[in-house]
Design a protein around this motif. Structure first.
Motif, short mmCIF file in Angstrom:
data_model
loop_
_atom_site.label_atom_id
_atom_site.label_comp_id
_atom_site.label_asym_id
_atom_site.label_seq_id
_atom_site.Cartn_x
_atom_site.Cartn_y
_atom_site.Cartn_z
N ASN A 204 -4.27 8.97 13.85
CA ASN A 204 -3.66 7.92 13.03
C ASN A 204 -2.16 7.87 13.33
OD1 ASN A 204 -4.01 10.52 11.53
ND2 ASN A 204 -2.61 9.55 10.07
N GLN A 208 -1.24 2.97 8.38
CA GLN A 208 -2.22 1.90 8.20
C GLN A 208 -3.36 1.93 9.21
OE1 GLN A 208 1.04 1.45 8.59
NE2 GLN A 208 1.89 0.34 6.84
N PHE A 209 -3.21 2.67 10.30
CA PHE A 209 -4.21 2.64 11.36
C PHE A 209 -4.82 4.02 11.59
CE2 PHE A 209 -1.55 -1.03 12.31
CZ PHE A 209 -2.49 -2.01 12.58
N LYS A 210 -6.15 4.05 11.71
CA LYS A 210 -6.87 5.29 12.00
C LYS A 210 -7.93 4.98 13.05
CE LYS A 210 -6.36 7.08 7.28
NZ LYS A 210 -5.76 5.86 6.70
N LEU A 245 -12.41 1.99 14.16
CA LEU A 245 -11.00 1.64 13.95
C LEU A 245 -10.84 1.17 12.52
CD1 LEU A 245 -8.12 1.11 15.04
CD2 LEU A 245 -8.90 -1.21 15.65
N THR A 246 -9.89 1.75 11.79
CA THR A 246 -9.66 1.42 10.39
C THR A 246 -8.24 0.90 10.20
OG1 THR A 246 -11.17 3.18 9.69
CG2 THR A 246 -9.68 2.29 8.03
N TYR A 247 -8.13 -0.23 9.53
CA TYR A 247 -6.84 -0.80 9.14
C TYR A 247 -6.76 -0.76 7.62
CZ TYR A 247 -3.18 -4.28 8.28
OH TYR A 247 -2.05 -4.93 7.84
N SER A 248 -5.72 -0.11 7.08
CA SER A 248 -5.61 0.13 5.64
C SER A 248 -4.30 -0.44 5.10
CB SER A 248 -5.69 1.63 5.34
OG SER A 248 -6.88 2.19 5.86
N PRO A 249 -4.24 -1.74 4.82
CA PRO A 249 -3.02 -2.34 4.28
C PRO A 249 -2.89 -2.10 2.78
CG PRO A 249 -4.69 -4.02 4.47
CD PRO A 249 -5.30 -2.74 5.02
N ASN A 257 -9.15 -1.30 2.84
CA ASN A 257 -9.57 -0.69 4.10
C ASN A 257 -10.51 -1.64 4.82
OD1 ASN A 257 -8.57 2.29 3.82
ND2 ASN A 257 -9.60 1.88 1.88
N TYR A 258 -10.21 -1.89 6.11
CA TYR A 258 -11.02 -2.78 6.93
C TYR A 258 -11.42 -2.02 8.18
CZ TYR A 258 -9.17 -6.26 3.73
OH TYR A 258 -8.84 -6.96 2.60
N ARG A 259 -12.73 -1.86 8.38
CA ARG A 259 -13.23 -0.99 9.44
C ARG A 259 -14.12 -1.75 10.41
NH1 ARG A 259 -14.14 0.95 4.36
NH2 ARG A 259 -12.85 2.70 3.70
#
Length: 309
Positions: A204, A208-210, A245-249, A257-259
């Motif tokens: 990460n 915000q990104f994982k 890929l995870t985006y966590s705004p 969380n958007y995966r």
């Protein structure tokens, strides 16, 4: 449907939101009866490193009445079971974590696939590792080491791929959120996963990104029985490969969380039409988002190899 869940600390959970820690609202749970033991336990941990043992017991009774399907009467049925889990968490060195889980239980005869009637699966994962005579086994053994101020990790051990992919804050815990696995995991991914040797890495670079990648041994479960292999047999041969890929705004106090994730079994297996063989694969989108401090939404969307699934 009746579900009973008891915590080992003897405290009834009166706040589901705090138990789930959905918004960082944790519930402090302390038992006066265990105060002396806790002091002795703290002394032990000063030597061994942080060590926690916890567990739970879940019992259920499920029943349904007679029904007509395609003009044929299907008899009603009922069944019940209880399942217990014991977990150990240990931090032997800095940024290193060891996890061990032992679980099992007892079910009546109707929890067996041959006799539970038209319901395909009784409470899904709750019925696993249970049998009329009772059974128990080790389900997870995993060591995780974090690096670079916890911006990277490597995990090695024995668990299922859902430990690293397809999580969801609002629909990812079959015991106290949804008992139907359709909501807790992407259905095709949930159908092929099992506990086997696994290695996973995560990175990460920003909060915000994982990004997570994993490889898990395969037993060729999609092939006929005489073509399958053992859990530890040729573990590097045709593994399951997955990535997420995870985006966590965050929008003020509202988290999301958007995966996007995908996976493939890298061995050939028979197609549904029997014409030839193909590898199995799937891709999916998964999200959870706070709308207010007390209201959130979630969604899942997936696509799999229709020649096999």
């Amino acid at each position: 449907l009746f579900v009973l869940c008891c915590a080992t600390n003897g405290i009834c959970r009166d706040s589901l939101r705090k138990s789930l820690n959905l918004h960082g609202q944790t519930a402090d749970q302390q038992s006066v009866l265990l105060k002396d033991f806790q002091q002795s336990w703290d002394e032990v941990q000063n030597t061994t490193g942080p060590l926690t043992i916890e567990g739970d017991v879940l019992g259920y009774i499920q029943a349904y009445g007679d029904s007509k399907i395609d003009g044929e009467t299907q008899d009603g049925n009922e069944y019940g079971a209880f399942k217990a889990r014991v977990r150990l968490h240990w931090e032997p060195i800095e940024d290193g974590k060891f996890f061990f889980q032992f679980q099992g239980g007892v079910s009546d005869k109707h929890s067996n696939p041959s006799s539970r009637g038209m319901v395909l699966s009784p409470l899904n994962s709750q019925a696993s590792r249970t049998s009329p005579g009772g059974q128990a086994s080790i389900s997870d053994v995993l060591y995780t080491q974090h690096f670079a101020d916890k911006k990277m990790f490597v995990s090695l051990g024995w668990t299922d791929p859902e430990s690293f992919m397809d999580e969801n804050r609002f629909a990812g815990y079959g015991r106290i959120q949804f008992v139907n696995s359709m909501f807790n995991n992407e259905p095709i991914f949930d159908g092929i996963d099992t506990n086997l040797p696994i290695v996973a890495v995560g990175f990460n670079p920003e909060e915000q990104f994982k990004f997570t990648m994993l490889a898990q041994a395969s037993t060729y479960a999609g092939r006929p029985g005489d073509q399958r292999k053992g859990d530890f047999e040729d573990i590097a041969d045709s593994p399951l490969i997955g990535g997420q890929l995870t985006y966590s705004p965050s929008f003020g106090k509202l988290k999301g969380n958007y995966r996007i994730f995908g996976w493939t079994n890298t061995y050939d297996q028979p197609r549904i039409d029997g014409s030839e063989e193909s590898i199995n694969w799937g891709i999916a989108f998964n999200m959870d988002q706070d709308i207010t401090e007390n209201f959130g939404i979630f969604a899942r969307l997936g696509k799999g190899n229709s020649a096999i699934n």
